[in-house]
Design a protein around this motif. Sequence first.
Motif, PDB file in Angstrom:
ATOM      1  N   UNK A 216       0.823  -1.208   0.000  1.00  0.00           N
ATOM      2  CA  UNK A 216       0.000   0.000   0.000  1.00  0.00           C
ATOM      3  C   UNK A 216       0.860   1.261   0.000  1.00  0.00           C
ATOM      4  N   UNK A 217       1.983   1.215   0.700  1.00  0.00           N
ATOM      5  CA  UNK A 217       2.883   2.372   0.701  1.00  0.00           C
ATOM      6  C   UNK A 217       3.502   2.580  -0.675  1.00  0.00           C
ATOM      7  N   UNK A 218       3.779   1.505  -1.376  1.00  0.00           N
ATOM      8  CA  UNK A 218       4.254   1.639  -2.758  1.00  0.00           C
ATOM      9  C   UNK A 218       3.172   2.259  -3.624  1.00  0.00           C
ATOM     10  N   UNK A 219       1.933   1.881  -3.366  1.00  0.00           N
ATOM     11  CA  UNK A 219       0.807   2.391  -4.148  1.00  0.00           C
ATOM     12  C   UNK A 219       0.699   3.912  -4.038  1.00  0.00           C
ATOM     13  N   UNK A 220       0.960   4.448  -2.848  1.00  0.00           N
ATOM     14  CA  UNK A 220       0.823   5.898  -2.640  1.00  0.00           C
ATOM     15  C   UNK A 220       2.170   6.625  -2.728  1.00  0.00           C
ATOM     16  N   UNK A 221       3.229   5.903  -3.075  1.00  0.00           N
ATOM     17  CA  UNK A 221       4.530   6.532  -3.272  1.00  0.00           C
ATOM     18  C   UNK A 221       5.291   6.856  -2.006  1.00  0.00           C
ATOM     19  N   UNK A 222       5.045   6.102  -0.931  1.00  0.00           N
ATOM     20  CA  UNK A 222       5.706   6.395   0.346  1.00  0.00           C
ATOM     21  C   UNK A 222       6.562   5.237   0.862  1.00  0.00           C
ATOM     22  N   UNK A 223       6.779   4.231   0.050  1.00  0.00           N
ATOM     23  CA  UNK A 223       7.540   3.068   0.519  1.00  0.00           C
ATOM     24  C   UNK A 223       8.954   3.454   0.955  1.00  0.00           C
ATOM     25  N   UNK A 224       9.566   4.385   0.248  1.00  0.00           N
ATOM     26  CA  UNK A 224      10.925   4.804   0.579  1.00  0.00           C
ATOM     27  C   UNK A 224      11.024   5.520   1.916  1.00  0.00           C
ATOM     28  N   UNK A 225       9.879   5.957   2.438  1.00  0.00           N
ATOM     29  CA  UNK A 225       9.874   6.669   3.725  1.00  0.00           C
ATOM     30  C   UNK A 225       9.180   5.846   4.814  1.00  0.00           C
ATOM     31  N   UNK A 226       9.106   4.550   4.624  1.00  0.00           N
ATOM     32  CA  UNK A 226       8.334   3.695   5.523  1.00  0.00           C
ATOM     33  C   UNK A 226       8.842   3.710   6.965  1.00  0.00           C
ATOM     34  N   UNK A 227      10.118   3.984   7.167  1.00  0.00           N
ATOM     35  CA  UNK A 227      10.683   3.955   8.521  1.00  0.00           C
ATOM     36  C   UNK A 227      10.788   5.337   9.162  1.00  0.00           C
ATOM     37  N   UNK A 228      10.314   6.373   8.467  1.00  0.00           N
ATOM     38  CA  UNK A 228      10.311   7.717   9.037  1.00  0.00           C
ATOM     39  C   UNK A 228       9.092   7.911   9.927  1.00  0.00           C
ATOM     40  N   UNK A 229       9.210   8.800  10.904  1.00  0.00           N
ATOM     41  CA  UNK A 229       8.048   9.150  11.710  1.00  0.00           C
ATOM     42  C   UNK A 229       7.040   9.913  10.854  1.00  0.00           C
ATOM     43  N   UNK A 230       5.770   9.621  11.068  1.00  0.00           N
ATOM     44  CA  UNK A 230       4.724  10.247  10.262  1.00  0.00           C
ATOM     45  C   UNK A 230       4.748  11.767  10.373  1.00  0.00           C
ATOM     46  N   UNK A 231       5.107  12.278  11.541  1.00  0.00           N
ATOM     47  CA  UNK A 231       5.102  13.723  11.746  1.00  0.00           C
ATOM     48  C   UNK A 231       6.141  14.438  10.895  1.00  0.00           C
ATOM     49  N   UNK A 232       7.153  13.710  10.406  1.00  0.00           N
ATOM     50  CA  UNK A 232       8.207  14.324   9.603  1.00  0.00           C
ATOM     51  C   UNK A 232       7.857  14.425   8.123  1.00  0.00           C
ATOM     52  N   UNK A 233       6.747  13.837   7.714  1.00  0.00           N
ATOM     53  CA  UNK A 233       6.355  13.901   6.310  1.00  0.00           C
ATOM     54  C   UNK A 233       5.819  15.282   5.959  1.00  0.00           C
ATOM     55  N   UNK A 234       6.075  15.755   4.739  1.00  0.00           N
ATOM     56  CA  UNK A 234       5.413  16.977   4.271  1.00  0.00           C
ATOM     57  C   UNK A 234       3.901  16.787   4.260  1.00  0.00           C
ATOM     58  N   UNK A 235       3.189  17.891   4.258  1.00  0.00           N
ATOM     59  CA  UNK A 235       1.729  17.858   4.395  1.00  0.00           C
ATOM     60  C   UNK A 235       1.068  16.968   3.335  1.00  0.00           C
ATOM     61  N   UNK A 236       1.464  17.131   2.083  1.00  0.00           N
ATOM     62  CA  UNK A 236       0.851  16.354   1.010  1.00  0.00           C
ATOM     63  C   UNK A 236       1.079  14.863   1.182  1.00  0.00           C
TER      64      UNK A 236
END
Length: 259
Positions: free
Chosen positions: A140-160
Amino acid sequence: MEPILQIKNLTKNFGGLCAVSNVSMQINQGELIGLIGPNGAGKTTLFNLLTGVYEPSSGLIEFNEDGKKIQLGGLKPYKITAYGIARTFQNIRLFKTMTVLENVKVAMHKNIRYGTLAAILRLPSYYSEEKWVEEKACELLKEVGLYGKRNEQATNLPYGEQRRLEIARALAIQPKILFLDEPAAGMNPQETAELTNLIYRIRDKYNLTIILIEHDMSLVMKICERIYVLDYGKLIANGNPEEIRNNEFVIKAYLGEEI
């Protein structure tokens, strides 16, 4: 074919305020539906009624599960979720101190079949299920383009990207109906274009029925097959994008004047 979701004369009162008034809608399997209206029109309140956050004052919410009609009004959110109805929120609600991967995995609890004893004793069923959860969450993370950031804390992601993570988490419950509450809010044009493609892709890949609230009219008019319009809690119009674009009542609601 029976509609997957039928809403009949739905009303919600808060004291003397009628936030949703006698709203009826019919949603068919696989449709991509828009729900629009000025600020304060009752859109999010309607979503909250459909997902169990609020209990209706009156009216029916009927979900068609393989020919069996289920009344959703008054059910708790977790019971509605168990039927395969997922949502995102107007204000992002992630587990911010958990990783991106953990945010998706935590939503998959309803699909876990091993029991407490298997978890405590670390039986083979526990490991096989946990492996499946990990693989599905990564998919699912690959589907939304976030697999590369799977181990980062959610709060560190940009808003989009936080918006896209919310969508991945909603998909983790394997929904039949997905409610998206202002998914493009705060996104730049490039992010909005990527979101448009994502919505099309997940609708087709996972055979979803999608209903979205959105203020970006270019997005709504581009992707929605039918649109419902609320104003002061009342349904004032519904139709295809061209019909809504030229509807005098819709124009009046948005511009505040006669045409």
